[in-house]
Design a protein around this motif. Structure first.
Motif, PDB file in Angstrom:
ATOM      1  N   GLU A  78       0.850  -1.189   0.000  1.00  0.00           N
ATOM      2  CA  GLU A  78       0.000   0.000   0.000  1.00  0.00           C
ATOM      3  C   GLU A  78       0.886   1.240   0.000  1.00  0.00           C
ATOM      4  OE1 GLU A  78      -3.257  -0.062   2.779  1.00  0.00           O
ATOM      5  OE2 GLU A  78      -3.121  -2.240   3.050  1.00  0.00           O
ATOM      6  N   GLY A  79       0.309   2.363  -0.411  1.00  0.00           N
ATOM      7  CA  GLY A  79       1.071   3.603  -0.419  1.00  0.00           C
ATOM      8  C   GLY A  79       0.214   4.793  -0.034  1.00  0.00           C
ATOM      9  N   LEU A  80       0.760   5.647   0.812  1.00  0.00           N
ATOM     10  CA  LEU A  80       0.155   6.939   1.121  1.00  0.00           C
ATOM     11  C   LEU A  80       0.935   7.987   0.341  1.00  0.00           C
ATOM     12  CD1 LEU A  80      -0.144   6.614   5.015  1.00  0.00           C
ATOM     13  CD2 LEU A  80      -1.869   6.050   3.289  1.00  0.00           C
ATOM     14  N   TRP A  81       0.210   8.853  -0.374  1.00  0.00           N
ATOM     15  CA  TRP A  81       0.859   9.785  -1.289  1.00  0.00           C
ATOM     16  C   TRP A  81       0.436  11.218  -0.989  1.00  0.00           C
ATOM     17  CZ3 TRP A  81       4.297   7.712  -4.774  1.00  0.00           C
ATOM     18  CH2 TRP A  81       4.248   6.322  -4.931  1.00  0.00           C
ATOM     19  N   SER A  82       1.390  12.136  -1.122  1.00  0.00           N
ATOM     20  CA  SER A  82       1.087  13.550  -0.926  1.00  0.00           C
ATOM     21  C   SER A  82       2.074  14.382  -1.730  1.00  0.00           C
ATOM     22  CB  SER A  82       1.156  13.930   0.562  1.00  0.00           C
ATOM     23  OG  SER A  82       2.449  13.672   1.085  1.00  0.00           O
ATOM     24  N   ALA A  83       1.744  15.657  -1.881  1.00  0.00           N
ATOM     25  CA  ALA A  83       2.618  16.616  -2.554  1.00  0.00           C
ATOM     26  C   ALA A  83       2.232  18.002  -2.062  1.00  0.00           C
ATOM     27  CB  ALA A  83       2.470  16.532  -4.073  1.00  0.00           C
ATOM     28  N   ARG A  84       3.164  18.922  -2.127  1.00  0.00           N
ATOM     29  CA  ARG A  84       2.856  20.282  -1.696  1.00  0.00           C
ATOM     30  C   ARG A  84       1.735  20.880  -2.536  1.00  0.00           C
ATOM     31  NH1 ARG A  84       8.649  23.257  -0.312  1.00  0.00           N
ATOM     32  NH2 ARG A  84       9.253  21.851   1.404  1.00  0.00           N
ATOM     33  N   ASP A  85       1.713  20.532  -3.805  1.00  0.00           N
ATOM     34  CA  ASP A  85       0.682  21.009  -4.727  1.00  0.00           C
ATOM     35  C   ASP A  85      -0.068  19.794  -5.259  1.00  0.00           C
ATOM     36  OD1 ASP A  85      -0.878  22.036  -6.741  1.00  0.00           O
ATOM     37  OD2 ASP A  85       0.744  23.089  -7.767  1.00  0.00           O
ATOM     38  N   TRP A  86      -1.394  19.739  -5.003  1.00  0.00           N
ATOM     39  CA  TRP A  86      -2.183  18.585  -5.433  1.00  0.00           C
ATOM     40  C   TRP A  86      -2.072  18.335  -6.930  1.00  0.00           C
ATOM     41  CZ3 TRP A  86      -4.303  14.248  -4.140  1.00  0.00           C
ATOM     42  CH2 TRP A  86      -5.261  13.668  -4.964  1.00  0.00           C
ATOM     43  N   TRP A  99       5.911   9.851  -0.398  1.00  0.00           N
ATOM     44  CA  TRP A  99       5.196   8.598  -0.211  1.00  0.00           C
ATOM     45  C   TRP A  99       5.571   7.913   1.100  1.00  0.00           C
ATOM     46  CZ3 TRP A  99       9.399   5.497  -0.028  1.00  0.00           C
ATOM     47  CH2 TRP A  99      10.475   5.775  -0.877  1.00  0.00           C
ATOM     48  N   THR A 100       4.621   7.144   1.583  1.00  0.00           N
ATOM     49  CA  THR A 100       4.855   6.200   2.671  1.00  0.00           C
ATOM     50  C   THR A 100       4.386   4.849   2.164  1.00  0.00           C
ATOM     51  OG1 THR A 100       4.510   7.854   4.410  1.00  0.00           O
ATOM     52  CG2 THR A 100       4.290   5.526   5.036  1.00  0.00           C
ATOM     53  N   MET A 101       5.316   3.961   1.896  1.00  0.00           N
ATOM     54  CA  MET A 101       4.956   2.624   1.443  1.00  0.00           C
ATOM     55  C   MET A 101       4.794   1.731   2.671  1.00  0.00           C
ATOM     56  SD  MET A 101       4.804   3.589  -1.528  1.00  0.00           S
ATOM     57  CE  MET A 101       4.086   2.044  -2.118  1.00  0.00           C
ATOM     58  N   MET A 102       3.837   0.801   2.601  1.00  0.00           N
ATOM     59  CA  MET A 102       3.541   0.034   3.810  1.00  0.00           C
ATOM     60  C   MET A 102       2.873  -1.298   3.485  1.00  0.00           C
ATOM     61  SD  MET A 102       0.603   2.624   5.193  1.00  0.00           S
ATOM     62  CE  MET A 102      -1.088   2.603   4.572  1.00  0.00           C
ATOM     63  N   ILE A 103       3.009  -2.233   4.422  1.00  0.00           N
ATOM     64  CA  ILE A 103       2.374  -3.548   4.321  1.00  0.00           C
ATOM     65  C   ILE A 103       1.730  -3.856   5.670  1.00  0.00           C
ATOM     66  CG2 ILE A 103       2.720  -6.030   4.015  1.00  0.00           C
ATOM     67  CD1 ILE A 103       4.981  -5.422   2.096  1.00  0.00           C
ATOM     68  N   ARG A 104       0.455  -4.198   5.627  1.00  0.00           N
ATOM     69  CA  ARG A 104      -0.287  -4.499   6.853  1.00  0.00           C
ATOM     70  C   ARG A 104       0.245  -5.762   7.529  1.00  0.00           C
ATOM     71  NH1 ARG A 104      -6.810  -5.855   7.206  1.00  0.00           N
ATOM     72  NH2 ARG A 104      -6.851  -6.270   9.457  1.00  0.00           N
ATOM     73  N   GLN A 105       0.229  -5.743   8.863  1.00  0.00           N
ATOM     74  CA  GLN A 105       0.665  -6.883   9.662  1.00  0.00           C
ATOM     75  C   GLN A 105      -0.490  -7.378  10.537  1.00  0.00           C
ATOM     76  OE1 GLN A 105       3.956  -8.007   9.186  1.00  0.00           O
ATOM     77  NE2 GLN A 105       3.813  -6.447   7.576  1.00  0.00           N
ATOM     78  N   PRO A 106      -0.555  -8.676  10.805  1.00  0.00           N
ATOM     79  CA  PRO A 106      -1.594  -9.189  11.707  1.00  0.00           C
ATOM     80  C   PRO A 106      -1.465  -8.598  13.108  1.00  0.00           C
ATOM     81  CG  PRO A 106      -0.579 -10.976  10.459  1.00  0.00           C
ATOM     82  CD  PRO A 106       0.259  -9.755  10.221  1.00  0.00           C
ATOM     83  N   ASP A 107      -2.580  -8.556  13.816  1.00  0.00           N
ATOM     84  CA  ASP A 107      -2.591  -7.964  15.151  1.00  0.00           C
ATOM     85  C   ASP A 107      -1.708  -8.718  16.138  1.00  0.00           C
ATOM     86  OD1 ASP A 107      -4.374  -6.100  14.198  1.00  0.00           O
ATOM     87  OD2 ASP A 107      -6.154  -7.129  14.956  1.00  0.00           O
ATOM     88  N   TRP A 108      -1.485 -10.015  15.885  1.00  0.00           N
ATOM     89  CA  TRP A 108      -0.727 -10.801  16.858  1.00  0.00           C
ATOM     90  C   TRP A 108       0.793 -10.681  16.688  1.00  0.00           C
ATOM     91  CZ3 TRP A 108      -3.572 -13.377  12.949  1.00  0.00           C
ATOM     92  CH2 TRP A 108      -2.806 -14.058  11.992  1.00  0.00           C
ATOM     93  N   ILE A 109       1.227  -9.962  15.680  1.00  0.00           N
ATOM     94  CA  ILE A 109       2.663  -9.789  15.469  1.00  0.00           C
ATOM     95  C   ILE A 109       3.205  -8.774  16.482  1.00  0.00           C
ATOM     96  CG2 ILE A 109       4.429  -9.018  13.853  1.00  0.00           C
ATOM     97  CD1 ILE A 109       3.099 -11.714  13.172  1.00  0.00           C
ATOM     98  N   THR A 110       4.276  -9.147  17.179  1.00  0.00           N
ATOM     99  CA  THR A 110       4.835  -8.296  18.226  1.00  0.00           C
ATOM    100  C   THR A 110       6.030  -7.496  17.706  1.00  0.00           C
ATOM    101  OG1 THR A 110       6.389  -9.983  19.003  1.00  0.00           O
ATOM    102  CG2 THR A 110       4.153 -10.011  19.939  1.00  0.00           C
ATOM    103  N   ASP A 111       6.383  -6.469  18.466  1.00  0.00           N
ATOM    104  CA  ASP A 111       7.567  -5.683  18.112  1.00  0.00           C
ATOM    105  C   ASP A 111       8.822  -6.554  18.126  1.00  0.00           C
ATOM    106  OD1 ASP A 111       6.136  -3.348  17.758  1.00  0.00           O
ATOM    107  OD2 ASP A 111       6.459  -2.635  19.806  1.00  0.00           O
TER     108      ASP A 111
END
Length: 203
Positions: A78-86, A99-111
């Motif tokens: 997944e990616g969160l996207w932004s820019a100073r000018d839309w 951008w912030t790229m990311m992958i969801r983790q299950p709730d039971w996964i610990t630090d």
């Protein structure tokens, strides 16, 4: 052993309609995340971020199966996207994108499991992206989303309809960053067949 698959368990989040915008309430979820800036097609930082996310995500998956006897399908990128000018998005000025790229983790996964997988990944590859990776809870709340089928560069008209027509007509205002969920592997899928969820938090 039952294998958890977020896409099948939460179709409201991962299977929106293709031809119409829909409202959805997105709960708090935990992700591995890496921040960066630049053209995702050419910036080395983007490629390294995605590689780091997958390396640690699969390390955690295997640890979960081995240590906890709990298996799951690694969630889509997944990616969160932004820019100073839309307009940077409609102009496709990709060098201006944050951008912030990311992958969801299950709730039971610990630090601790994340840290162990991170150390294992660092032992195998040298990339600064691993040092930027974090494990964080993210909650969007009320969102509008749609399934886009086609090239990433063909998203602009859909986003224009969302912001110029759908949101004003329904008394909604965008809040938070543009969010994309990549259901297809671009290495194996023709651009015209790429399936991407386009999501926008709203008030």
């Amino acid at each position: 052993m039952t294998k958890v698959d977020f896409k099948k368990d939460r179709k409201d989040l991962y299977a929106p309609p293709r031809n119409a915008f829909s409202l959805v309430k997105v709960p708090a979820m935990t992700f591995l995340m890496v921040d960066g800036q630049g053209d995702p097609n050419t910036a080395p930082a983007y490629r390294e971020a995605v590689e780091a996310l997958y390396a640690v995500s699969y390390g955690v998956k295997f640890a979960s199966k081995r240590m906890l006897d709990r298996d799951y399908v690694v969630a889509p990128l997944e990616g969160l996207w932004s820019a100073r000018d839309w307009s940077a998005f409609t102009r496709r000025a990709k060098d201006e994108w944050h951008w912030t790229m990311m992958i969801r983790q299950p709730d039971w996964i610990t630090d601790a499991m994340i840290e162990a997988a991170l150390e294992a990944a660092q032992a195998k590859r040298r990339t600064s992206a691993l040092s930027l990776l974090r494990h964080e809870t993210f909650e969007e709340g009320r969102c509008v989303q749609i399934l886009h089928v086609g090239s990433y560069d063909d998203e602009a008209p859909v986003l224009a309809r969302l912001h110029d027509e759908f949101l004003p007509q329904h008394g909604l205002s965008p809040t938070g960053r543009h969010h994309e969920i990549y259901l297809s592997d671009p290495r194996k899928t023709a651009p015209a067949k790429l399936r991407t969820i386009l999501r926008q938090p709203v008030l």
